[in-house]
Write an enzyme that holds these catalytic residues in place. Structure first.
Site, PDB file in Angstrom:
ATOM      1  N   SER A  27       0.154   7.914  -7.397  1.00 20.53           N
ATOM      2  CA  SER A  27       2.019   8.322  -7.795  1.00 20.53           C
ATOM      3  C   SER A  27       2.882   7.995  -8.843  1.00 20.53           C
ATOM      4  CB  SER A  27       2.519   6.822  -7.628  1.00 20.53           C
ATOM      5  OG  SER A  27       2.084   6.224  -6.330  1.00 20.53           O
ATOM      6  N   THR A  72       2.857  -2.380  -5.481  1.00 23.13           N
ATOM      7  CA  THR A  72       1.518  -2.063  -4.696  1.00 23.13           C
ATOM      8  C   THR A  72       0.857  -2.884  -4.645  1.00 23.13           C
ATOM      9  OG1 THR A  72      -0.369  -0.953  -4.738  1.00 23.13           O
ATOM     10  CG2 THR A  72       0.300  -0.848  -6.801  1.00 23.13           C
ATOM     11  N   LYS A  76       3.372  -6.439  -2.507  1.00 25.72           N
ATOM     12  CA  LYS A  76       4.649  -6.006  -1.536  1.00 25.72           C
ATOM     13  C   LYS A  76       5.029  -7.194  -0.831  1.00 25.72           C
ATOM     14  CE  LYS A  76       1.359  -1.500  -0.286  1.00 25.72           C
ATOM     15  NZ  LYS A  76       1.089  -1.126   0.041  1.00 25.72           N
ATOM     16  N   ASN A  97       7.257  -1.902  -0.749  1.00 27.07           N
ATOM     17  CA  ASN A  97       6.772  -0.656  -1.428  1.00 27.07           C
ATOM     18  C   ASN A  97       7.687   0.047  -1.999  1.00 27.07           C
ATOM     19  OD1 ASN A  97       7.294   0.778   0.573  1.00 27.07           O
ATOM     20  ND2 ASN A  97       5.125   1.886   0.564  1.00 27.07           N
ATOM     21  N   ASP A 112       5.150   2.733   3.773  1.00 23.07           N
ATOM     22  CA  ASP A 112       4.243   3.081   4.457  1.00 23.07           C
ATOM     23  C   ASP A 112       5.010   2.946   5.728  1.00 23.07           C
ATOM     24  OD1 ASP A 112       2.994   2.682   2.013  1.00 23.07           O
ATOM     25  OD2 ASP A 112       2.698  -0.176   2.167  1.00 23.07           O
ATOM     26  N   GLY A 139      -4.649  -7.364   6.911  1.00 22.56           N
ATOM     27  CA  GLY A 139      -3.437  -7.524   5.841  1.00 22.56           C
ATOM     28  C   GLY A 139      -2.443  -6.601   6.403  1.00 22.56           C
ATOM     29  N   ARG A 162     -12.738  -9.394   9.912  1.00 19.69           N
ATOM     30  CA  ARG A 162     -13.654 -10.079   9.782  1.00 19.69           C
ATOM     31  C   ARG A 162     -13.312 -12.018  10.006  1.00 19.69           C
ATOM     32  NH1 ARG A 162     -15.059  -9.725   3.540  1.00 19.69           N
ATOM     33  NH2 ARG A 162     -12.539 -10.469   3.616  1.00 19.69           N
ATOM     34  N   GLU A 165      -8.364 -15.192  12.960  1.00 15.19           N
ATOM     35  CA  GLU A 165      -7.335 -16.185  12.994  1.00 15.19           C
ATOM     36  C   GLU A 165      -6.254 -14.922  11.918  1.00 15.19           C
ATOM     37  OE1 GLU A 165     -10.537 -17.511  12.041  1.00 15.19           O
ATOM     38  OE2 GLU A 165     -10.016 -18.576  10.213  1.00 15.19           O
ATOM     39  N   ARG A 166      -6.927 -14.520  11.075  1.00 15.42           N
ATOM     40  CA  ARG A 166      -5.462 -13.877  11.064  1.00 15.42           C
ATOM     41  C   ARG A 166      -5.372 -12.510  11.838  1.00 15.42           C
ATOM     42  NH1 ARG A 166      -6.427 -11.283   4.465  1.00 15.42           N
ATOM     43  NH2 ARG A 166      -4.068 -10.759   5.026  1.00 15.42           N
ATOM     44  N   LEU A 231      -7.323   4.308   6.137  1.00 10.11           N
ATOM     45  CA  LEU A 231      -6.479   4.392   5.045  1.00 10.11           C
ATOM     46  C   LEU A 231      -7.036   4.803   3.819  1.00 10.11           C
ATOM     47  CD1 LEU A 231      -4.984   3.561   7.732  1.00 10.11           C
ATOM     48  CD2 LEU A 231      -3.488   2.042   6.217  1.00 10.11           C
TER      49      LEU A 231
HETATM   50  P1  NAP Z   1      -5.371  -6.806   1.612  1.00  7.22           P
HETATM   51  O1  NAP Z   1      -3.698  -7.140   2.576  1.00  7.22           O
HETATM   52  O2  NAP Z   1      -5.779  -7.633   0.876  1.00  7.22           O
HETATM   53  O3  NAP Z   1      -5.839  -6.984   3.412  1.00  7.22           O
HETATM   54  C1  NAP Z   1      -7.359  -6.442   3.510  1.00  7.22           C
HETATM   55  C2  NAP Z   1      -8.164  -6.559   5.024  1.00  7.22           C
HETATM   56  O4  NAP Z   1      -9.012  -6.109   5.319  1.00  7.22           O
HETATM   57  C3  NAP Z   1      -7.908  -8.030   5.906  1.00  7.22           C
HETATM   58  O5  NAP Z   1      -7.901  -7.813   7.172  1.00  7.22           O
HETATM   59  C4  NAP Z   1     -10.097  -8.329   4.902  1.00  7.22           C
HETATM   60  O6  NAP Z   1     -10.264  -9.642   6.188  1.00  7.22           O
HETATM   61  C5  NAP Z   1     -10.265  -7.165   5.652  1.00  7.22           C
HETATM   62  N1  NAP Z   1     -11.613  -6.553   4.721  1.00  7.22           N
HETATM   63  C6  NAP Z   1     -11.320  -6.528   3.061  1.00  7.22           C
HETATM   64  N2  NAP Z   1     -12.366  -6.945   3.002  1.00  7.22           N
HETATM   65  C7  NAP Z   1     -13.329  -6.174   3.635  1.00  7.22           C
HETATM   66  C8  NAP Z   1     -14.632  -6.778   4.054  1.00  7.22           C
HETATM   67  N3  NAP Z   1     -15.946  -6.133   2.468  1.00  7.22           N
HETATM   68  N4  NAP Z   1     -15.369  -6.554   4.883  1.00  7.22           N
HETATM   69  C9  NAP Z   1     -14.349  -6.659   6.407  1.00  7.22           C
HETATM   70  N5  NAP Z   1     -12.947  -6.538   6.085  1.00  7.22           N
HETATM   71  C10 NAP Z   1     -12.498  -7.041   4.605  1.00  7.22           C
HETATM   72  O7  NAP Z   1      -5.038  -5.306   1.921  1.00  7.22           O
HETATM   73  P2  NAP Z   1      -3.842  -4.582   2.158  1.00  7.22           P
HETATM   74  O8  NAP Z   1      -2.975  -4.283   1.811  1.00  7.22           O
HETATM   75  O9  NAP Z   1      -3.976  -4.386   4.072  1.00  7.22           O
HETATM   76  O10 NAP Z   1      -4.775  -2.778   2.498  1.00  7.22           O
HETATM   77  C11 NAP Z   1      -5.788  -1.920   2.908  1.00  7.22           C
HETATM   78  C12 NAP Z   1      -6.072  -1.098   2.317  1.00  7.22           C
HETATM   79  O11 NAP Z   1      -5.500  -0.031   3.251  1.00  7.22           O
HETATM   80  C13 NAP Z   1      -7.089  -0.988   1.415  1.00  7.22           C
HETATM   81  O12 NAP Z   1      -8.015  -0.365   1.208  1.00  7.22           O
HETATM   82  C14 NAP Z   1      -5.291  -0.551   0.466  1.00  7.22           C
HETATM   83  O13 NAP Z   1      -5.882   0.551  -0.222  1.00  7.22           O
HETATM   84  C15 NAP Z   1      -4.908   0.717   1.906  1.00  7.22           C
HETATM   85  N6  NAP Z   1      -3.824   1.329   1.840  1.00  7.22           N
HETATM   86  C16 NAP Z   1      -3.364   2.169   2.437  1.00  7.22           C
HETATM   87  C17 NAP Z   1      -2.552   3.087   2.277  1.00  7.22           C
HETATM   88  C18 NAP Z   1      -2.190   4.738   2.062  1.00  7.22           C
HETATM   89  O14 NAP Z   1      -0.837   5.363   1.615  1.00  7.22           O
HETATM   90  N7  NAP Z   1      -3.468   5.848   1.841  1.00  7.22           N
HETATM   91  C19 NAP Z   1      -1.216   1.876   2.188  1.00  7.22           C
HETATM   92  C20 NAP Z   1      -1.248   0.693   2.003  1.00  7.22           C
HETATM   93  C21 NAP Z   1      -2.899   0.711   2.046  1.00  7.22           C
HETATM   94  P3  NAP Z   1      -9.894 -10.984   6.053  1.00  7.22           P
HETATM   95  O15 NAP Z   1      -8.673 -10.835   6.540  1.00  7.22           O
HETATM   96  O16 NAP Z   1     -11.016 -11.337   6.879  1.00  7.22           O
HETATM   97  O17 NAP Z   1     -10.090 -11.561   4.182  1.00  7.22           O
END
Ligand code: NAP
Length: 285
Positions: A27, A72, A76, A97, A112, A139, A162, A165-166, A231
């Site tokens: 950024s 970030t 958030k 964000n 986003d 998430g 994974r 429930e979420r 993503l």
């Molecule tokens: P978050 O709120 O921490 O959520 C992560 C999600 O991924 C949860 O549903 C989690 O499942 C699941 N997860 C994590 N590790 C896992 C694994 N080893 N195997 C299977 N599922 C797994 O994160 P977030 O903010 O949603 O971000 C998710 C991804 O999107 C990140 O990598 C982030 O960098 C990317 N992102 C990209 C952008 C972009 O502009 N390109 C913007 C936002 C986010 P559980 O519920 O089971 O823990």
């Protein structure tokens, strides 16, 4: 050193990124290039703010009169009670964000959502209207994806996570927004949906540098005509993007979403059109 700007004066405003960690962020590169090219007197700096220091960082924002901010991971959602108000979309998604200052009030936005849609549309060449989508993850990013798909009038949304429930909770909330139906699915159901949906979205960190893996689904069933949006982004294609392309699907990584969410934030802070091509160039340099 990154060139050393010579035009910073006592009047220059500051826009910040607050996250933990922030060392990897593209950024500052995108926004400083954009401010410089458009001649807008702002600079952008990233601060690594531990969760327990977020309230103090927002206090500093108010005391020092910063011009705007990005948030970030992991701030958030926790930033919301520290703000004065939320844009309706940020309220719907439950995540902020971008902070915009209006009449000294801090207003939370979520770029986003538009970032995802614009990234998807630019890669797909059409909108998600009427499409069926399987979203992996439940998430913050998955919430933004569901809000975006609902706004684009997608027809069907399925969430596989994974922790089931979420996914159930997220779909229940999404159902209250109206529009497309959302259903949390089991691993078995998700596996059979892979070849049937128009769009597969990875909103988990799978594919990131410490976790370079394909999602645990039969992605070998992907075919031509389907679209995959990951993503996750990085200097090289993620395993999912690479695999989907080999199967003949259209595959888009998270870079374009990153660029588009940044461009929208730039426009909110400055009121000027963002130099999107330059920002993309800096995001991928
Ligand atoms: P978050 O709120 O921490 O959520 C992560 C999600 O991924 C949860 O549903 C989690 O499942 C699941 N997860 C994590 N590790 C896992 C694994 N080893 N195997 C299977 N599922 C797994 O994160 P977030 O903010 O949603 O971000 C998710 C991804 O999107 C990140 O990598 C982030 O960098 C990317 N992102 C990209 C952008 C972009 O502009 N390109 C913007 C936002 C986010 P559980 O519920 O089971 O823990």
């Amino acid at each position: 050193m990154n060139g050393g700007r010579q035009d910073i004066t006592a009047a220059t405003g500051l826009v910040v990124l607050l996250g933990h960690p922030v060392g990897h962020s593209r950024s500052p590169l995108m926004h400083n290039a954009a401010f410089e090219q458009t001649g807008i007197d702002l600079v952008y700096l990233a601060f690594d703010v531990h969760p327990e220091d977020l309230a103090r960082a927002i206090g500093a924002f108010r005391a020092l009169g910063w011009a705007g901010a990005n948030l970030t991971i992991p701030h958030k959602e926790t930033v919301i009670p520290l703000l004065d108000s939320l844009d309706p979309l940020a309220e719907q998604v439950g995540a902020v964000n971008t902070i915009v200052v209006r009449e000294k009030k801090l207003i939370g936005h979520n770029t986003d959502v538009s970032g995802f849609l614009e990234g998807l549309e630019s890669g797909w060449g059409r909108s998600a209207r009427g499409a069926s989508a399987l979203v992996l993850g439940a998430g913050g990013a998955a919430r933004a994806v569901l809000a975006a798909l609902q706004a684009a009038e997608a027809a069907e949304m399925y969430v596989y996570n994974r922790t089931e429930e979420r996914a159930v909770r997220l779909c229940k909330e999404a159902a209250e927004w109206g529009g497309a139906q959302c259903r949390a699915v089991t691993h078995e159901e998700a596996s059979s949906l892979v070849s049937r949906v128009n769009l597969l979205v990875n909103a988990t960190p799978l594919g990131l540098k410490d976790n370079i893996k394909l999602p645990p689904l039969p992605v070998d069933k992907l075919t031509e005509g389907q679209v995959v949006m990951d993503l996750v982004y990085g200097p090289t294609a993620t395993p999912l993007v690479e695999f989907a392309r080999r199967r003949g699907a259209i595959a888009i990584d998270g870079t374009e979403m990153l660029v588009r969410q940044a461009a929208r934030a730039f426009e909110l802070w400055t009121g000027a059109p963002a130099p999107v091509d330059l920002m993309r160039e800096r995001a991928t340099a």
